[in-house]
Structures are given as C-alpha cells and as structure tokens.
Design an enzyme around this catalytic site. Sequence first.
Site, PDB file in Angstrom:
ATOM      1  N   ASP A  54       0.862  -1.181   0.000  1.00  0.00           N
ATOM      2  CA  ASP A  54       0.000   0.000   0.000  1.00  0.00           C
ATOM      3  C   ASP A  54       0.897   1.229   0.000  1.00  0.00           C
ATOM      4  O   ASP A  54       1.822   1.327   0.826  1.00  0.00           O
ATOM      5  CB  ASP A  54      -0.893   0.021   1.238  1.00  0.00           C
ATOM      6  CG  ASP A  54      -1.981  -1.044   1.187  1.00  0.00           C
ATOM      7  OD1 ASP A  54      -2.347  -1.456   0.071  1.00  0.00           O
ATOM      8  OD2 ASP A  54      -2.459  -1.454   2.255  1.00  0.00           O
ATOM      9  N   ASP A  87     -13.385  -5.498  -1.397  1.00  0.00           N
ATOM     10  CA  ASP A  87     -13.335  -5.448   0.056  1.00  0.00           C
ATOM     11  C   ASP A  87     -14.691  -5.897   0.569  1.00  0.00           C
ATOM     12  O   ASP A  87     -15.733  -5.359   0.169  1.00  0.00           O
ATOM     13  CB  ASP A  87     -13.035  -4.031   0.548  1.00  0.00           C
ATOM     14  CG  ASP A  87     -11.645  -3.562   0.158  1.00  0.00           C
ATOM     15  OD1 ASP A  87     -10.710  -4.370   0.266  1.00  0.00           O
ATOM     16  OD2 ASP A  87     -11.490  -2.395  -0.252  1.00  0.00           O
TER      17      ASP A  87
END
Length: 256
Positions: A11, A130
Amino acid sequence: MLTKRLIICLDVRNRKVTKGVKFAGNVDLGDPVQMAAQYYRDGVDELVFYDIMASAENRPIDIGMVRDVAREVFIPFSVGGGIRNLEDMREVLLAGAEKVSVNSLAVRNPGIIRDGARAFGNQCVVLGMDARRSADPKYPSGYEVVIQGGRTPVGKDAVAWAIEAEKIGAGEICLNSIDADGTKVGYDLELTRKVSEAVGIPVIASGGAGTPQHLMDVLTVGKADAALVASMVHYGTYTVGAIKSEMAKAGLPVRI
C-alpha cells in the site's frame, strides 16, 4: 494442481509503503521501489501496489512509480488506486504493469471491467473487492461489499458481485476481508471459500496473514489460488523464502 502463488501487497501513500489495521492507524515503512526490488530478489511470485490516497485526492495514480518498479522487477505486478477510466488503465499497462486492479470504480461503473477486458484482455483486469460480514438477510452469502477503504457499503452481496464481475470480464479477483485486514490472525476462510467455489477465475486471498500456516489454510480450506501478504513480511517476521519453504513442506505446489 496449479502452482500456488505468494503475492506481496504494498500500500503506497505519498511515495511510501504504509500499513495499518483495518484501514486505520497507518505507519510508513519505506520506499516502494526499493522494497519491491528486494522482494523480487527474495523470490516472491507477484506484487500488488495500491495507491491508497489517489482516489481520495482525486488524482491519477503515480505513473512514475509504476515505471520505476517495472525497471527493477521482472515478475508480474498489478496496480490499483486512482484508476478513473480506460485511458488510466492503458497508461498503467504501458508503464510496465501486467494487471490493473479496479475496486470502487468497478462498483460504480461495472462497464469498466468489460471495456478493460475487451481492450487489453481479461487477464489484465483484476477485480479488487473489500468485503465484511453482515447479518442482513439481503446478503445471502453473509458478506457485503464495501468501498472507499471499507467505509462505504454499496448494497451488494460479495459472492453475487464476484459472479457478476466474472461474467462481465474480470480475469482475477483479489478478495480482501475488512474484518481480518492487518490483524495477522488468519484469513477469513469462509469468505474466501464461498467466492472461490462460486467463480471459475483465480481468487487471491487477502487480509489477515500472520503465519505460514494461515497461507496453507486459505490455499486449501479456503480454496484460494494465491495468498497475499503484507505485515508478516514488511515487519521482517518472515521472509519470502521461509514462507515458501513451509508451503512446500506442507505439500503445496510452489515455485521455489
């Protein structure tokens, strides 16, 4: 049995690799290009980069970073975050990435999956999803899809969305459990198994890896095709070699 892949997720925020727990409390860890190069030398199978602030800041992904990574690593890598349209996908692929991951954009505009698959081939289009547990009966799988870092529910059942995305043209699904993300207590095996059994494309399990046993569990019980890790390697708890060695000892087909 096909080779099971070990994938490392980086990330990225402000050109730094960052890691949090359940999308909160992020700590910066290092330079993404340098870290990617080291993981490549260590023998990881693939890499995934998410520009986690691009969408929130309403800007395109850092193409310069993608080009820099492509010069250092010679394994497949995918890029997500800040993808707004087909032209952004084209730029990422021309910069050297093998795959483009779409998450929030795909929920709002599923046609981007179809258009991307037609333009570049479905092997280049990854659905990032997600999902979190929900007791609401309108989600028959027991899991709902959320976007914007887990903050916004969208009214979609996770398994139904996976099936729809495959039909539209997604070539792979990177399935992240919001409940398990960054906790290092193991993947959500039920979520992963339900999605893996529902689709015919590869599923990458994400969220919760803390030990090599967790990877073995999700690749067998969870029926995933690949396992994504972050914290357990970013903090030096395990190396790529150590993880793959344990996978091989357990009888999983891996590239050593």
